[in-house]
Each structure stands twice: as C-alpha cells, then as structure tokens.
Design a protein around this motif. Structure first.
Motif, PDB file in Angstrom:
ATOM      1  N   ARG A  20      -8.351  13.387 -12.130  1.00 34.58           N
ATOM      2  CA  ARG A  20      -9.168  11.918 -12.068  1.00 34.58           C
ATOM      3  C   ARG A  20      -9.024  11.559 -10.537  1.00 34.58           C
ATOM      4  NH1 ARG A  20      -7.166   7.119 -11.158  1.00 34.58           N
ATOM      5  NH2 ARG A  20      -5.066   7.769 -11.457  1.00 34.58           N
ATOM      6  N   LEU A  21      -8.011  11.663  -9.601  1.00 39.09           N
ATOM      7  CA  LEU A  21      -7.837  11.111  -8.470  1.00 39.09           C
ATOM      8  C   LEU A  21      -9.215  11.886  -7.416  1.00 39.09           C
ATOM      9  CD1 LEU A  21      -4.318  10.870  -7.520  1.00 39.09           C
ATOM     10  CD2 LEU A  21      -6.123   8.957  -7.721  1.00 39.09           C
ATOM     11  N   ALA A  22      -9.230  13.371  -7.785  1.00 38.27           N
ATOM     12  CA  ALA A  22     -10.212  14.125  -6.798  1.00 38.27           C
ATOM     13  C   ALA A  22     -11.529  13.669  -7.424  1.00 38.27           C
ATOM     14  CB  ALA A  22      -9.865  15.595  -7.440  1.00 38.27           C
ATOM     15  N   ARG A  23     -11.865  13.370  -8.677  1.00 36.94           N
ATOM     16  CA  ARG A  23     -13.094  12.952  -8.789  1.00 36.94           C
ATOM     17  C   ARG A  23     -13.594  11.540  -8.505  1.00 36.94           C
ATOM     18  NH1 ARG A  23     -14.230  12.583 -14.527  1.00 36.94           N
ATOM     19  NH2 ARG A  23     -11.853  12.761 -15.033  1.00 36.94           N
ATOM     20  N   GLU A  24     -12.998  10.855  -8.483  1.00 41.58           N
ATOM     21  CA  GLU A  24     -12.901   9.615  -7.800  1.00 41.58           C
ATOM     22  C   GLU A  24     -13.213   9.464  -6.373  1.00 41.58           C
ATOM     23  OE1 GLU A  24      -9.697   6.863  -8.787  1.00 41.58           O
ATOM     24  OE2 GLU A  24     -10.188   6.841 -11.076  1.00 41.58           O
ATOM     25  N   ARG A  61       3.312   5.916  -5.661  1.00 40.84           N
ATOM     26  CA  ARG A  61       3.270   5.977  -7.108  1.00 40.84           C
ATOM     27  C   ARG A  61       2.352   7.192  -7.488  1.00 40.84           C
ATOM     28  NH1 ARG A  61       3.451   0.554  -7.187  1.00 40.84           N
ATOM     29  NH2 ARG A  61       1.011   0.172  -7.369  1.00 40.84           N
ATOM     30  N   GLN A  62       0.962   7.278  -6.668  1.00 38.95           N
ATOM     31  CA  GLN A  62      -0.025   8.080  -6.788  1.00 38.95           C
ATOM     32  C   GLN A  62       0.597   9.558  -6.508  1.00 38.95           C
ATOM     33  OE1 GLN A  62      -3.471   7.265  -4.522  1.00 38.95           O
ATOM     34  NE2 GLN A  62      -4.698   6.571  -6.242  1.00 38.95           N
ATOM     35  N   ARG A  63       1.328   9.639  -5.662  1.00 39.17           N
ATOM     36  CA  ARG A  63       1.996  10.937  -4.927  1.00 39.17           C
ATOM     37  C   ARG A  63       3.058  11.246  -6.259  1.00 39.17           C
ATOM     38  NH1 ARG A  63       6.738  12.631  -2.436  1.00 39.17           N
ATOM     39  NH2 ARG A  63       7.168  10.197  -2.212  1.00 39.17           N
ATOM     40  N   GLU A  64       3.742  10.384  -6.634  1.00 37.35           N
ATOM     41  CA  GLU A  64       4.704  11.034  -7.576  1.00 37.35           C
ATOM     42  C   GLU A  64       3.935  11.419  -8.977  1.00 37.35           C
ATOM     43  OE1 GLU A  64       7.706  11.230  -7.739  1.00 37.35           O
ATOM     44  OE2 GLU A  64       7.809  10.888  -5.592  1.00 37.35           O
ATOM     45  N   SER A  65       2.767  10.422  -9.426  1.00 35.95           N
ATOM     46  CA  SER A  65       1.967  11.011 -10.696  1.00 35.95           C
ATOM     47  C   SER A  65       1.250  12.460 -10.330  1.00 35.95           C
ATOM     48  CB  SER A  65       1.186   9.983 -11.050  1.00 35.95           C
ATOM     49  OG  SER A  65      -0.044  10.045  -9.924  1.00 35.95           O
ATOM     50  N   ILE A  66       0.990  12.790  -9.020  1.00 38.40           N
ATOM     51  CA  ILE A  66       0.385  14.106  -9.045  1.00 38.40           C
ATOM     52  C   ILE A  66       1.272  15.157  -8.772  1.00 38.40           C
ATOM     53  CG2 ILE A  66      -0.699  15.422  -6.931  1.00 38.40           C
ATOM     54  CD1 ILE A  66      -2.230  12.978  -6.252  1.00 38.40           C
ATOM     55  N   SER A  84       0.852  -1.123  -0.065  1.00 40.08           N
ATOM     56  CA  SER A  84       0.010  -0.090  -0.074  1.00 40.08           C
ATOM     57  C   SER A  84       1.002   1.307   0.126  1.00 40.08           C
ATOM     58  CB  SER A  84      -0.833  -0.029   1.230  1.00 40.08           C
ATOM     59  OG  SER A  84      -0.387   0.201   2.473  1.00 40.08           O
ATOM     60  N   ALA A  85       1.899   1.160   0.478  1.00 40.55           N
ATOM     61  CA  ALA A  85       2.946   2.270   0.655  1.00 40.55           C
ATOM     62  C   ALA A  85       3.501   2.613  -0.736  1.00 40.55           C
ATOM     63  CB  ALA A  85       4.113   2.244   1.487  1.00 40.55           C
ATOM     64  N   ALA A  86       3.656   1.469  -1.346  1.00 41.35           N
ATOM     65  CA  ALA A  86       4.344   1.701  -3.053  1.00 41.35           C
ATOM     66  C   ALA A  86       3.229   2.202  -3.642  1.00 41.35           C
ATOM     67  CB  ALA A  86       4.752   0.335  -3.117  1.00 41.35           C
ATOM     68  N   TYR A  87       1.915   1.760  -3.504  1.00 45.45           N
ATOM     69  CA  TYR A  87       0.751   2.475  -4.338  1.00 45.45           C
ATOM     70  C   TYR A  87       0.601   3.995  -4.163  1.00 45.45           C
ATOM     71  CZ  TYR A  87      -4.037   3.284  -5.502  1.00 45.45           C
ATOM     72  OH  TYR A  87      -5.416   4.030  -6.107  1.00 45.45           O
ATOM     73  N   TYR A  88       0.595   4.227  -3.001  1.00 44.25           N
ATOM     74  CA  TYR A  88       0.445   5.782  -2.546  1.00 44.25           C
ATOM     75  C   TYR A  88       1.560   6.456  -2.914  1.00 44.25           C
ATOM     76  CZ  TYR A  88      -3.736   4.401  -0.076  1.00 44.25           C
ATOM     77  OH  TYR A  88      -5.077   4.344   0.486  1.00 44.25           O
TER      78      TYR A  88
END
Length: 101
Positions: A82-86, A68-73, A62-66
């Motif tokens: 997309r993340l805000a709408r979801e 990756r999300q942080r890096e993409s943001i 889960s830390a790796a998932y978050y």
C-alpha cells in the motif's frame, strides 16, 4: 559642631529616600537599555524559544508517524504494498485511482 552634625543628620534622614530612588532608577535603566539584559532582547529570546518548541513538537509528531510506518512494514502487515503504491502512484489493473488536490 554638634549643631552642624545635628543639621546634617536631620538632612540625611529627610533625604534618605533619594539614594534609594537613584539606585532604583539606575537599575531600571540598566534593565531597559543594557544590551545583555535588555527586556526587548529577552522578549525576542522568548519568542524564538516558543517557535523552536513548536518545531520540536512537529518533529516529534512526524517522527512518531514514520516510526509507526516502519513498524508496520517490518512486521509485514501488508502495508508495504500500500505504501509503495501510494508513493509511486501505482495501481492494480482492476482498480481506479483518484488524486485529490
């Protein structure tokens, strides 16, 4: 006297396995019933270690998932919208949203 010593020596040689058996059985009893070194206690500790290892693996995933999300943001690849709408269940006026449960 030497006859008595010979008899004692013969008896000790014939019964020399008894002290080994007594000491061995005492060691087994200590391993089975001592609170600090109990086999059941060790099995319980092993079970707890396995559970905690699985939990650590899940947390790393889960830390790796978050991460990756942080890096993409941070790099601005358009995932922020997309993340805000979801997250807030928002939609654009021209799109349909389907929630699957």
């Amino acid at each position: 006297m030497s006859k008595t010593v010979k008899k004692a020596n013969f008896w000790v040689r014939r019964r020399s396995h008894l002290p080994i058996l007594v000491i061995g059985s005492l060691m087994v009893m200590l391993l089975l019933f001592n609170d600090d070194t109990s086999i059941t206690l060790n099995m319980e500790y092993d079970r707890q270690i396995n559970e905690l290892s699985e939990e650590i693996a899940e947390c790393r995933d889960s830390a790796a998932y978050y991460r990756r999300q942080r890096e993409s943001i941070i790099h601005g690849t358009g995932d922020l919208e997309r993340l805000a709408r979801e997250k807030f269940h928002m939609q654009r006026p021209t799109e349909d949203v389907y929630l699957l449960k």
